[in-house]
Design an enzyme around this catalytic site. Structure first.
Site, PDB file in Angstrom:
ATOM      1  N   TYR A   1      59.538  32.968  41.461  1.00 33.18           N
ATOM      2  CA  TYR A   1      59.416  33.675  40.183  1.00 33.18           C
ATOM      3  C   TYR A   1      58.556  34.916  40.381  1.00 33.18           C
ATOM      4  O   TYR A   1      57.453  34.835  40.910  1.00 33.18           O
ATOM      5  CB  TYR A   1      58.769  32.745  39.151  1.00 33.18           C
ATOM      6  CG  TYR A   1      58.574  33.359  37.784  1.00 33.18           C
ATOM      7  CD1 TYR A   1      59.651  33.579  36.935  1.00 33.18           C
ATOM      8  CD2 TYR A   1      57.295  33.694  37.334  1.00 33.18           C
ATOM      9  CE1 TYR A   1      59.477  34.129  35.677  1.00 33.18           C
ATOM     10  CE2 TYR A   1      57.108  34.241  36.072  1.00 33.18           C
ATOM     11  CZ  TYR A   1      58.202  34.453  35.240  1.00 33.18           C
ATOM     12  OH  TYR A   1      58.012  34.998  33.995  1.00 33.18           O
TER      13      TYR A   1
ATOM     14  N   ASP B   1      54.639  38.879  47.063  1.00 35.49           N
ATOM     15  CA  ASP B   1      54.169  38.645  45.702  1.00 35.49           C
ATOM     16  C   ASP B   1      53.016  37.647  45.800  1.00 35.49           C
ATOM     17  O   ASP B   1      53.220  36.443  45.920  1.00 35.49           O
ATOM     18  CB  ASP B   1      55.298  38.095  44.836  1.00 35.49           C
ATOM     19  CG  ASP B   1      54.854  37.819  43.404  1.00 35.49           C
ATOM     20  OD1 ASP B   1      53.640  37.891  43.119  1.00 35.49           O
ATOM     21  OD2 ASP B   1      55.721  37.521  42.565  1.00 35.49           O
TER      22      ASP B   1
ATOM     23  N   LYS C   1      46.045  37.884  38.029  1.00 31.79           N
ATOM     24  CA  LYS C   1      45.271  36.712  37.665  1.00 31.79           C
ATOM     25  C   LYS C   1      43.859  36.702  38.235  1.00 31.79           C
ATOM     26  O   LYS C   1      42.907  37.048  37.541  1.00 31.79           O
ATOM     27  CB  LYS C   1      46.029  35.443  38.057  1.00 31.79           C
ATOM     28  CG  LYS C   1      47.446  35.392  37.485  1.00 31.79           C
ATOM     29  CD  LYS C   1      48.128  34.094  37.776  1.00 31.79           C
ATOM     30  CE  LYS C   1      49.606  34.111  37.449  1.00 31.79           C
ATOM     31  NZ  LYS C   1      49.967  34.471  36.090  1.00 31.79           N
TER      32      LYS C   1
END
Length: 376
Positions: free
Chosen positions: A93, A188, A216
Site C-alpha cells: 500500500y 516507500d 509518521k
C-alpha cells in the site's frame, strides 16, 4: 504507559503517545504560531537530520502525509525518466492516490476490495504489478515493457499485507534490475523509516534506492510526510526544476517540532537494541503460545516492527498472507481487546512496539495472548 497502546497504526508513536518532551516543545512552538504557509527554520533543522540519517536522501521535500509523499515521488520519477509505467507489488500500500490502488493491501485487503470504486481505468493503466519476493515476475515485466518503466516502488519490509520480510537476495536483485533497465528504485519507508534503524530499511538491509518516501515517525505522530533522494533527481522539483508540487501546510512548524524531538530520542545509543529485544520477546512469546495451544502460526520481526499469521507459513507475499485464518485473527483481536491489549483490527497490518513499552508490558501481553489462544 498503558498496555492498550501496544500497537499504533502506522507506527508513528515510536517513543510513546503524548511524550512529555514532545508536548513541552510543541507548547513553546505554538506560542510563535501554528502555521505560516511559508518555509520556516524548523524545516531546515529537520531536513538536515533526515538527510544525515537516510543514505539515499541528498535533498528532501516535506509534505503532509505518506500518500502525498508517494504521489510526489511518482510524478518525480516519471519526470526524471520521461517514462510513465511503474511496477508495484501485490499487497503493498502506497497511499490512496489513484495509480496505487491496484492490488493494494492494508484496509483495501481487509475490506475484500480488489481495487477502489471511483478510480478511472486510465489512471491505473500504467501500473504494473508483481508478487512480492518474485524476481522472475519483475524481470518478465521489464522484458515485456522494455524502455517504458519509470520506477519500481516497494515497501522494503512489507507492513500492509501483514509483516513480510524480503528474501535474502530480493532487494539486491531489484536494485540490479532497475539499474540495468534505466528505471528508478523507490523505497516507500513511510512505515519502515526510522523504525528498522535510524537510517531506515535501506540502512538495515544495505541497499540504497534512488528515492525514498517517509512519514509518521518523522512528525512524531503529527501529520507529515516527505520524499527525497539523489540531488540530480530532486532538482527536477519546482522551483529548481519543472515538476510542480506544493502544499500550504507542508513543513508545518508543529509537525517539524515533534519530528525533531522524536529523532533526537531515536538517535540515542541503545534505542534500536531495546526495540529489538522487546519485540523479539513479544513475537516469540506469541508464537510459542500459539503452538502450545494448538494453532498454526508463524511470524517475525525487525527491530520495532512485527507481525504474525494464523497459518503454518512461510509467508513471502500477499497470496501467502491470504492463506492465514482471518476469522481466527478476529477472535484473537477481540479477545486481546478484552484483555486490555490493542492490536490493529486487521490481519493485514504490521504491529509496532515503542520505547515506552516496558518488559513488564511485554510479559503481560504474552500471558494475555496465551490465555486468549487457549479459548479460541
Amino acid at each position: 504507559m498503558s498496555i492498550s497502546t501496544m500497537l499504533a497504526l502506522g507506527g508513528p508513536a515510536i517513543i510513546g503517545h503524548a511524550d512529555d518532551e514532545v508536548l513541552e516543545a510543541l507548547a513553546e512552538t505554538m506560542k510563535k504560531g501554528t502555521s505560516f504557509g511559508s518555509p520556516c527554520l524548523l524545516e531546515s533543522v529537520l531536513a538536515e537530520m533526515v538527510i544525515s540519517a537516510v543514505p539515499s536522501i541528498e535533498m528532501v521535500r516535506f509534505v503532509n502525509s505518506g500518500t502525498e509523499a508517494c504521489m510526489g515521488v511518482l510524478r518525480l520519477a516519471r519526470t526524471f525518466t520521461g517514462r510513465e509505467k511503474i511496477i508495484k507489488f501485490e499487497g503493498c500500500y502506497h497511499g490512496h492516490a489513484d495509480p496505487f490502488l491496484v492490488k493494494a493491501g492494508s484496509g483495501v485487503a481487509t475490506l475484500g476490495l480488489p481495487d477502489s470504486p471511483g478510480v478511472p481505468k486510465a489512471t491505473t493503466s500504467g501500473t504494473l504489478t508483481a508478487p512480492y519476493n518474485d524476481i522472475a515476475a519483475v524481470e518478465s515485466l521489464f522484458n515485456s515493457n522494455e524502455g517504458e518503466i519509470a520506477a519500481i516502488i516497494l515497501e522494503p519490509a512489507v507492513g500492509n499485507s501483514g509483516f513480510i520480510t524480503p528474501k535474502p537476495d530480493f532487494l539486491e536483485a531489484i536494485r540490479r534490475l532497475t539499474k540495468e533497465n534505466g528505471a528508478l528504485l523507490i523505497f516507500d519507508e513511510v512505515m519502515a523509516g526510522f523504525r528498522l534503524s535510524y537510517g531506515g530499511a535501506q540502512e538495515y538491509f544495505g541497499i540504497t534506492p534512488d528515492l525514498t518516501t517517509l512519514g509518521k515517525v518523522i512528525g512524531g505522530g503529527l501529520p507529515v510526510g516527505a520524499y527525497g533522494g539523489r540531488r540530480e533527481i530532486m532538482e527536477m522539483v519546482a522551483p529548481a526544476g519543472p515538476m510542480y508540487q506544493a502544499g500550504t501546510l507542508s513543513g508545518n512548524p508543529l509537525a517539524m517540532t515533534a519530528g525533531i524531538q522524536t529523532l533526537k530520542r531515536l538517535k540515542a545509543p541503545g534505542t534500536y537494541e531495546y526495540l529489538d529485544r522487546i519485540t523479539r520477546e513479544l513475537v516469540q512469546g506469541i508464537l510459542n503460545a500459539g503452538k502450545k495451544t494448538g494453532h498454526a502460526i508463524c511470524g517475525g520481526h525487525i527491530r520495532g516492527m512485527f507481525g504474525f499469521f494464523f497459518t503454518e507459513g512461510p509467508v513471502h507475499n500477499f497470496d501467502d498472507a491470504k492463506k492465514s485464518d482471518a476469522a481466527k485473527f478476529v477472535r484473537f483481536y477481540q479477545g486481546m481487546l478484552r484483555e486490555g491489549v490493542y492490536f490493529a483490527p486487521s490481519q493485514f497490518e504490521a504491529g509496532f512496539t515503542s520505547l515506552a513499552h516496558s518488559p513488564e508490558d511485554i510479559q503481560k501481553t504474552v500471558a494475555a495472548a496465551e490465555n486468549v489462544l487457549s479459548k479460541i
